[in-house]
Design a protein around this motif. Sequence first.
Motif, mmCIF file in Angstrom:
data_model
loop_
_atom_site.group_PDB
_atom_site.id
_atom_site.type_symbol
_atom_site.label_atom_id
_atom_site.label_comp_id
_atom_site.label_asym_id
_atom_site.label_seq_id
_atom_site.Cartn_x
_atom_site.Cartn_y
_atom_site.Cartn_z
ATOM 1 N N SER A 163 0.937 16.967 -14.176
ATOM 2 C CA SER A 163 2.358 17.186 -14.435
ATOM 3 C C SER A 163 2.522 18.231 -15.521
ATOM 4 O O SER A 163 1.736 18.294 -16.460
ATOM 5 N N GLU A 164 3.553 19.075 -15.365
ATOM 6 C CA GLU A 164 3.926 20.058 -16.392
ATOM 7 C C GLU A 164 5.359 19.743 -16.795
ATOM 8 O O GLU A 164 6.271 19.792 -15.964
ATOM 9 N N GLU A 165 5.562 19.440 -18.070
ATOM 10 C CA GLU A 165 6.852 18.949 -18.547
ATOM 11 C C GLU A 165 7.643 20.041 -19.272
ATOM 12 O O GLU A 165 7.082 21.012 -19.761
ATOM 13 N N SER A 166 8.953 19.823 -19.346
ATOM 14 C CA SER A 166 9.833 20.826 -19.955
ATOM 15 C C SER A 166 9.945 20.692 -21.462
ATOM 16 O O SER A 166 10.570 21.528 -22.111
ATOM 17 N N SER A 167 9.369 19.641 -22.034
ATOM 18 C CA SER A 167 9.350 19.507 -23.500
ATOM 19 C C SER A 167 8.126 18.709 -23.913
ATOM 20 O O SER A 167 7.593 17.894 -23.139
ATOM 21 N N VAL A 168 7.707 18.923 -25.144
ATOM 22 C CA VAL A 168 6.512 18.255 -25.652
ATOM 23 C C VAL A 168 6.734 16.751 -25.761
ATOM 24 O O VAL A 168 5.794 15.953 -25.592
ATOM 25 N N THR A 169 7.967 16.325 -26.000
ATOM 26 C CA THR A 169 8.234 14.892 -26.100
ATOM 27 C C THR A 169 8.068 14.205 -24.748
ATOM 28 O O THR A 169 7.719 13.032 -24.686
ATOM 29 N N ASP A 170 8.320 14.934 -23.666
ATOM 30 C CA ASP A 170 8.101 14.364 -22.339
ATOM 31 C C ASP A 170 6.606 14.170 -22.072
ATOM 32 O O ASP A 170 6.190 13.204 -21.418
ATOM 33 N N VAL A 171 5.787 15.118 -22.546
ATOM 34 C CA VAL A 171 4.328 14.962 -22.415
ATOM 35 C C VAL A 171 3.875 13.715 -23.164
ATOM 36 O O VAL A 171 3.135 12.872 -22.634
ATOM 37 N N LEU A 172 4.335 13.585 -24.394
ATOM 38 C CA LEU A 172 3.966 12.418 -25.207
ATOM 39 C C LEU A 172 4.406 11.129 -24.519
ATOM 40 O O LEU A 172 3.651 10.142 -24.474
ATOM 41 N N GLY A 173 5.595 11.136 -23.960
ATOM 42 C CA GLY A 173 6.116 9.942 -23.310
ATOM 43 C C GLY A 173 5.257 9.490 -22.143
ATOM 44 O O GLY A 173 5.095 8.287 -21.919
ATOM 45 N N LYS A 174 4.707 10.432 -21.393
ATOM 46 C CA LYS A 174 3.882 10.062 -20.243
ATOM 47 C C LYS A 174 2.562 9.419 -20.673
ATOM 48 O O LYS A 174 2.033 8.552 -19.977
ATOM 49 N N VAL A 175 2.035 9.849 -21.803
ATOM 50 C CA VAL A 175 0.808 9.216 -22.296
ATOM 51 C C VAL A 175 1.125 7.843 -22.887
ATOM 52 O O VAL A 175 0.407 6.869 -22.653
ATOM 53 N N VAL A 176 2.217 7.759 -23.632
ATOM 54 C CA VAL A 176 2.612 6.479 -24.239
ATOM 55 C C VAL A 176 2.851 5.420 -23.175
ATOM 56 O O VAL A 176 2.486 4.253 -23.347
ATOM 57 N N THR A 177 3.442 5.813 -22.052
ATOM 58 C CA THR A 177 3.765 4.850 -20.989
ATOM 59 C C THR A 177 2.631 4.657 -19.985
ATOM 60 O O THR A 177 2.807 3.995 -18.971
ATOM 61 N N GLY A 178 1.460 5.248 -20.247
ATOM 62 C CA GLY A 178 0.306 5.017 -19.398
ATOM 63 C C GLY A 178 0.305 5.782 -18.094
ATOM 64 O O GLY A 178 -0.433 5.439 -17.168
ATOM 65 N N GLN A 179 1.120 6.848 -18.004
ATOM 66 C CA GLN A 179 1.173 7.628 -16.769
ATOM 67 C C GLN A 179 0.122 8.733 -16.734
ATOM 68 O O GLN A 179 0.067 9.478 -15.750
ATOM 69 N N ALA A 180 -0.636 8.884 -17.797
ATOM 70 C CA ALA A 180 -1.667 9.928 -17.843
ATOM 71 C C ALA A 180 -2.799 9.476 -18.752
ATOM 72 O O ALA A 180 -2.605 8.638 -19.639
ATOM 73 N N ASP A 181 -3.987 10.051 -18.524
ATOM 74 C CA ASP A 181 -5.133 9.754 -19.378
ATOM 75 C C ASP A 181 -5.074 10.515 -20.690
ATOM 76 O O ASP A 181 -5.659 10.089 -21.694
ATOM 77 N N ALA A 182 -4.384 11.664 -20.674
ATOM 78 C CA ALA A 182 -4.352 12.500 -21.867
ATOM 79 C C ALA A 182 -3.205 13.501 -21.747
ATOM 80 O O ALA A 182 -2.711 13.792 -20.647
ATOM 81 N N GLY A 183 -2.784 14.026 -22.884
ATOM 82 C CA GLY A 183 -1.753 15.054 -22.907
ATOM 83 C C GLY A 183 -1.982 15.976 -24.090
ATOM 84 O O GLY A 183 -2.659 15.611 -25.063
ATOM 85 N N LEU A 184 -1.434 17.183 -23.995
ATOM 86 C CA LEU A 184 -1.516 18.143 -25.099
ATOM 87 C C LEU A 184 -0.151 18.223 -25.765
ATOM 88 O O LEU A 184 0.834 18.630 -25.140
ATOM 89 N N VAL A 185 -0.082 17.828 -27.031
ATOM 90 C CA VAL A 185 1.166 17.844 -27.798
ATOM 91 C C VAL A 185 0.880 18.448 -29.172
ATOM 92 O O VAL A 185 -0.265 18.726 -29.518
ATOM 93 N N TYR A 186 1.939 18.627 -29.955
ATOM 94 C CA TYR A 186 1.743 19.127 -31.318
ATOM 95 C C TYR A 186 1.201 18.011 -32.215
ATOM 96 O O TYR A 186 1.466 16.822 -31.986
ATOM 97 N N VAL A 187 0.484 18.409 -33.244
ATOM 98 C CA VAL A 187 -0.058 17.423 -34.180
ATOM 99 C C VAL A 187 1.067 16.606 -34.818
ATOM 100 O O VAL A 187 0.877 15.429 -35.155
ATOM 101 N N THR A 188 2.244 17.216 -34.978
ATOM 102 C CA THR A 188 3.361 16.488 -35.584
ATOM 103 C C THR A 188 3.886 15.394 -34.655
ATOM 104 O O THR A 188 4.318 14.342 -35.121
ATOM 105 N N ASP A 189 3.865 15.654 -33.350
ATOM 106 C CA ASP A 189 4.295 14.627 -32.399
ATOM 107 C C ASP A 189 3.300 13.471 -32.381
ATOM 108 O O ASP A 189 3.693 12.305 -32.313
ATOM 109 N N ALA A 190 2.010 13.797 -32.427
ATOM 110 C CA ALA A 190 0.981 12.757 -32.449
ATOM 111 C C ALA A 190 1.101 11.911 -33.711
ATOM 112 O O ALA A 190 0.973 10.683 -33.664
ATOM 113 N N ALA A 191 1.367 12.572 -34.838
ATOM 114 C CA ALA A 191 1.489 11.839 -36.102
ATOM 115 C C ALA A 191 2.662 10.866 -36.081
ATOM 116 O O ALA A 191 2.621 9.820 -36.728
ATOM 117 N N GLY A 192 3.698 11.220 -35.327
ATOM 118 C CA GLY A 192 4.860 10.350 -35.237
ATOM 119 C C GLY A 192 4.724 9.229 -34.239
ATOM 120 O O GLY A 192 5.646 8.414 -34.089
#
Length: 257
Positions: free
Chosen positions: A170-199
């Motif tokens: 999947s290719e998402e339109s925002s970094v928060t959508d990428v994070l959301g897919k990993v948080v909800t178990g829809q992906a094994d991994a995602g690429l996000v900013y270090v600030t999003d991961a820290a939050g």
Amino acid sequence: MRRARIVIAAAAAAITTVLAGCSGSTQAGAGPDADSITVFAAASLRSTFTELGRRFEEQHPGTRVLFNFAGSSDLVAQLDQGAHGDVFASADTANMTKAVRAGLTSSDPVNFATNLLTIVVPPDNPASIRSFADLARPDVEVVVCAPQVPCGTATRKIEDATGVRLSPVSEESSVTDVLGKVVTGQADAGLVYVTDAAGAVGKVASVDFPESARAVNTYPLAVLKDSGDPGSAAQFAALVTGPEGRAVLAEAGFGTP
């Protein structure tokens, strides 16, 4: 199969994005409330700008700060199509340049932060991701930002620099959508900013990788030409770029430009 599952949601996001304010909200493209400014800001700035908006309202009683958080490319498109905004903060210089060339800004852009990508995985890291190269394994379902979004551009730069090609599900339109897919178990991994991961500590685990240093994103902001309150807009920009704003951004993990 993987490519069939790729969803680029930029158009939908442009329609459905909601302006969330410190003390109110309105639909994207709607006119401003009296005594308010509207800040169009990259999705990765949500937590820090919400905090700075709260402080701005405390320091300027009677003035509300409304936010439109989305991918930077979506924000430029919305502004170019006539959406009202007072300040634009992009997650890269390329989308700010688009805004400048379209005649949307009234002040020179000011760089105020930098950011790097990291890998996020579920807390137990079931796919055993240890490196950027692991994301290219055929058994790994990885989510990334779409190429037109700054975090997607950074991903492409790292692919080009390393020669490692990803096949995202999947290719998402925002970094928060990428994070959301990993948080909800829809992906094994995602690429996000270090600030999003820290939050999202506790919801995801981070796997830092040295190649991320090859794609540093610089964040600029500018007052918009059609601002209904350019004085307040300039004051908010000054708060972000001044010592108080830099401290809030640094605490969240942003670097200095």
